[in-house]
Motif scaffolding. Sequence first.
Motif, short mmCIF file in Angstrom:
data_model
loop_
_atom_site.label_atom_id
_atom_site.label_comp_id
_atom_site.label_asym_id
_atom_site.label_seq_id
_atom_site.Cartn_x
_atom_site.Cartn_y
_atom_site.Cartn_z
N GLY A 134 -10.45 0.72 -10.29
CA GLY A 134 -9.44 0.94 -9.46
C GLY A 134 -8.39 0.49 -9.81
N ALA A 135 -6.67 1.02 -9.47
CA ALA A 135 -5.52 0.94 -9.89
C ALA A 135 -5.36 -0.58 -10.00
CB ALA A 135 -4.85 1.64 -9.43
N ALA A 136 -5.63 -0.99 -8.50
CA ALA A 136 -5.76 -2.90 -8.83
C ALA A 136 -5.95 -3.27 -10.54
CB ALA A 136 -5.25 -2.95 -7.58
N MET A 151 -3.89 -4.25 6.50
CA MET A 151 -3.50 -3.30 5.80
C MET A 151 -2.68 -3.58 4.48
SD MET A 151 -6.88 -1.95 5.79
CE MET A 151 -6.40 -0.79 4.66
N ARG A 152 -1.30 -4.01 5.40
CA ARG A 152 -0.09 -3.95 3.72
C ARG A 152 -0.36 -5.36 3.46
NH1 ARG A 152 4.58 -3.26 8.67
NH2 ARG A 152 3.11 -1.62 10.05
N GLU A 153 -1.17 -6.38 3.63
CA GLU A 153 -1.49 -7.40 2.50
C GLU A 153 -1.64 -6.58 1.47
OE1 GLU A 153 -4.45 -10.28 3.65
OE2 GLU A 153 -3.02 -11.65 1.81
N LEU A 154 -3.23 -6.24 1.95
CA LEU A 154 -4.13 -4.99 0.72
C LEU A 154 -2.94 -4.47 -0.13
CD1 LEU A 154 -6.69 -4.89 -0.11
CD2 LEU A 154 -6.22 -2.48 1.68
N TRP A 155 -1.97 -3.70 0.19
CA TRP A 155 -0.89 -3.07 -0.90
C TRP A 155 -0.15 -3.61 -0.94
CZ3 TRP A 155 -1.41 1.51 -2.76
CH2 TRP A 155 -0.70 2.09 -2.89
N ARG A 156 0.41 -4.58 -1.49
CA ARG A 156 0.99 -4.79 -1.29
C ARG A 156 1.16 -6.33 -2.79
NH1 ARG A 156 5.16 -5.84 2.13
NH2 ARG A 156 6.27 -6.80 1.05
N THR A 157 -0.29 -6.64 -2.57
CA THR A 157 -0.82 -7.76 -3.11
C THR A 157 -1.75 -7.17 -4.61
OG1 THR A 157 -2.23 -9.29 -1.74
CG2 THR A 157 0.07 -9.76 -1.46
N GLY A 158 -2.64 -6.53 -3.46
CA GLY A 158 -4.44 -6.78 -4.44
C GLY A 158 -5.13 -7.20 -3.72
N GLY A 203 -13.16 3.63 3.74
CA GLY A 203 -13.32 1.91 3.61
C GLY A 203 -13.08 1.81 2.64
N GLU A 204 -14.62 1.56 1.55
CA GLU A 204 -15.00 1.23 0.42
C GLU A 204 -14.07 1.85 -0.61
OE1 GLU A 204 -17.80 0.52 -2.91
OE2 GLU A 204 -17.66 2.61 -2.46
N THR A 205 -13.64 2.81 -0.91
CA THR A 205 -13.70 4.13 -1.30
C THR A 205 -11.87 3.22 -1.22
OG1 THR A 205 -14.55 5.42 -1.49
CG2 THR A 205 -12.89 5.48 -2.88
N TRP A 206 -11.48 2.98 -0.83
CA TRP A 206 -9.81 2.57 -0.63
C TRP A 206 -9.83 1.20 -0.91
CZ3 TRP A 206 -5.25 4.12 -0.46
CH2 TRP A 206 -4.17 4.17 -0.40
N CYS A 243 -7.47 -0.61 -4.13
CA CYS A 243 -6.75 -1.58 -3.74
C CYS A 243 -7.06 -2.04 -4.15
CB CYS A 243 -6.20 -1.13 -2.31
SG CYS A 243 -5.40 0.35 -1.91
N LEU A 244 -7.95 -3.74 -4.18
CA LEU A 244 -8.45 -4.55 -4.37
C LEU A 244 -8.64 -5.23 -6.05
CD1 LEU A 244 -11.45 -5.74 -2.66
CD2 LEU A 244 -9.24 -6.40 -1.92
N VAL A 245 -7.72 -6.03 -6.19
CA VAL A 245 -7.93 -6.66 -7.51
C VAL A 245 -8.91 -6.99 -7.77
CG1 VAL A 245 -5.54 -6.60 -8.34
CG2 VAL A 245 -6.76 -9.06 -7.04
#
Length: 483
Positions: A53-55, A331-338, A363-366, A370-372
Amino acid sequence: MTTATATAKPVIVWFRRDLRLADNPALSHAAATGAPIVPLYVLDEGSRVRPMGAASLWWLDKSLRALDAALRERGSRLILRRGDAEAELRRLIEETGADRVHMNRLWEPDAAARDADLAHALQADGVEVKGWNGTYLATPGAVRSGAGGPYKVFTPFSKALLSQAAPPEHTLGPHRIDTPRATPSERLDDWRLHPTRPDWSTGFDWTPGEAGAVAALGRFVRHALADYADGRDRPGDALTSRLSPHLHFGEISPWRAVVAAEKAGPPGQAAKFVTELVWRDFSAHLLHAFPQITDHAFRPEYDRMPWRADATGLRAWKRGLTGYPLVDAGMRELWRTGYMHNRVRMIVASFLIKHLLIDWREGETWFWDCLVDADLASNVQNWQWVAGSGADASPYFRIFNPVAQGRKFDADGRYVRRWIPEIAGLPDRWLHAPWEAPAEVLREARVRLGSTYPRPIVEHEAARKRALDALKSVDRHRDERED
Ligand code: FAD
């Protein structure tokens, strides 16, 4: 110490998710041969292996730079290639005359199958291919129950693993690594792994790479381990190790984390932390034994869940706009920090699956993107654990109440206020359920529900009942199947 002989043919050390020099069996065995070493990383995006994924690509970019710098300090450098892994290995074998490929094994079903095919093909052409476990405490598949089958329950797995497996001797890796000079490499900058337009990674506060991993472990054992067992569930406190992306990319070996934690304090203090590392192994063990769980419920009756198609609900969840502060903060922590704190991962996953009745795979896909620390085994295992469909999973009737969870684990509101500034002015009493606050309290805190912050997109009790009805219908199927 490596002393390359003029006659020996080089060994290719194919780095994948073992981006470190210390405690790296593929590298130390290559060094022990005395032959020149060609350190390689291949970005293979077109294979059957699920692309990062991107992160994760953000992390990979920095981790490869760190690995290259560490190799240069030892007289070597990282050779980068992009393309089909087998084709790139063959090209490099041709260019360098290497006759051996060393790697630390990957255990995800698709990666393992790709590697087995590739090893078979290279060996048929006279190239020796060798693999080691540099990733887990125990080799996936090696810890088996008394009856010889794979464990399906965590506690006996954990006991068996900890009684059978022992830490390998800590090694710092070769002091000097001789690499043939003329070997061409691509430029990491050309891979464009760092996001631009927009750069969504400005809040990513991490130090990828082996040195960053060792520093994170040191910080954790010095400042947090003593309070870990109690504090690991409070997302407002920094009491967990944040080692997960470092472990995923193999920047540190899990045994090094176990040994450092056990040495750091009185006997037993590290037990909870070690248990969490064993959960990581358990996830890999399950995926290895039951490869279908990436796409199917471990308990097949759960594949009949009457999931809802709810694009609006899914979008609100992804954006942190559900109206439930703890879910939105996560969800915002995830988006902002990975990254997202483990307790909050459980709550947001439960909310998606149970309150919104949306398929856990969404959810797994998101999370994957997003997760580092996105990790196929851990992600799938944990999503299925929350869904109730996994091995040794949370019981289906356990539906987290996001308000009660917030009041219990974020009682002083530090976590929610950090991620949702628009409701930060609410007193603790109302912070986790702003819709219950009297009008004057909302006014004073400058909160306009439905305008500055959303009203709840589902009502907790109604959603809970809907989920229980759906889950009961699934469980009936199980009863029918078992009769
Ligand atoms: P610590 O509490 O310091 O734990 C130490 C290490 O133990 C972690 O770094 C991790 O490697 C391992 N660990 C801890 N908890 C778990 C667990 N429940 N399962 C497996 N290993 C664990 N973890 C990932 O590494 N990748 C994922 O993709 C991932 N997806 C998840 C999805 C959901 C829905 C949930 C509920 C959990 C997921 N986890 C995942 C597990 C866990 O949330 C993270 O490993 C943890 O939050 C990482 O923070 P830490 O390093 O500070 O953990």
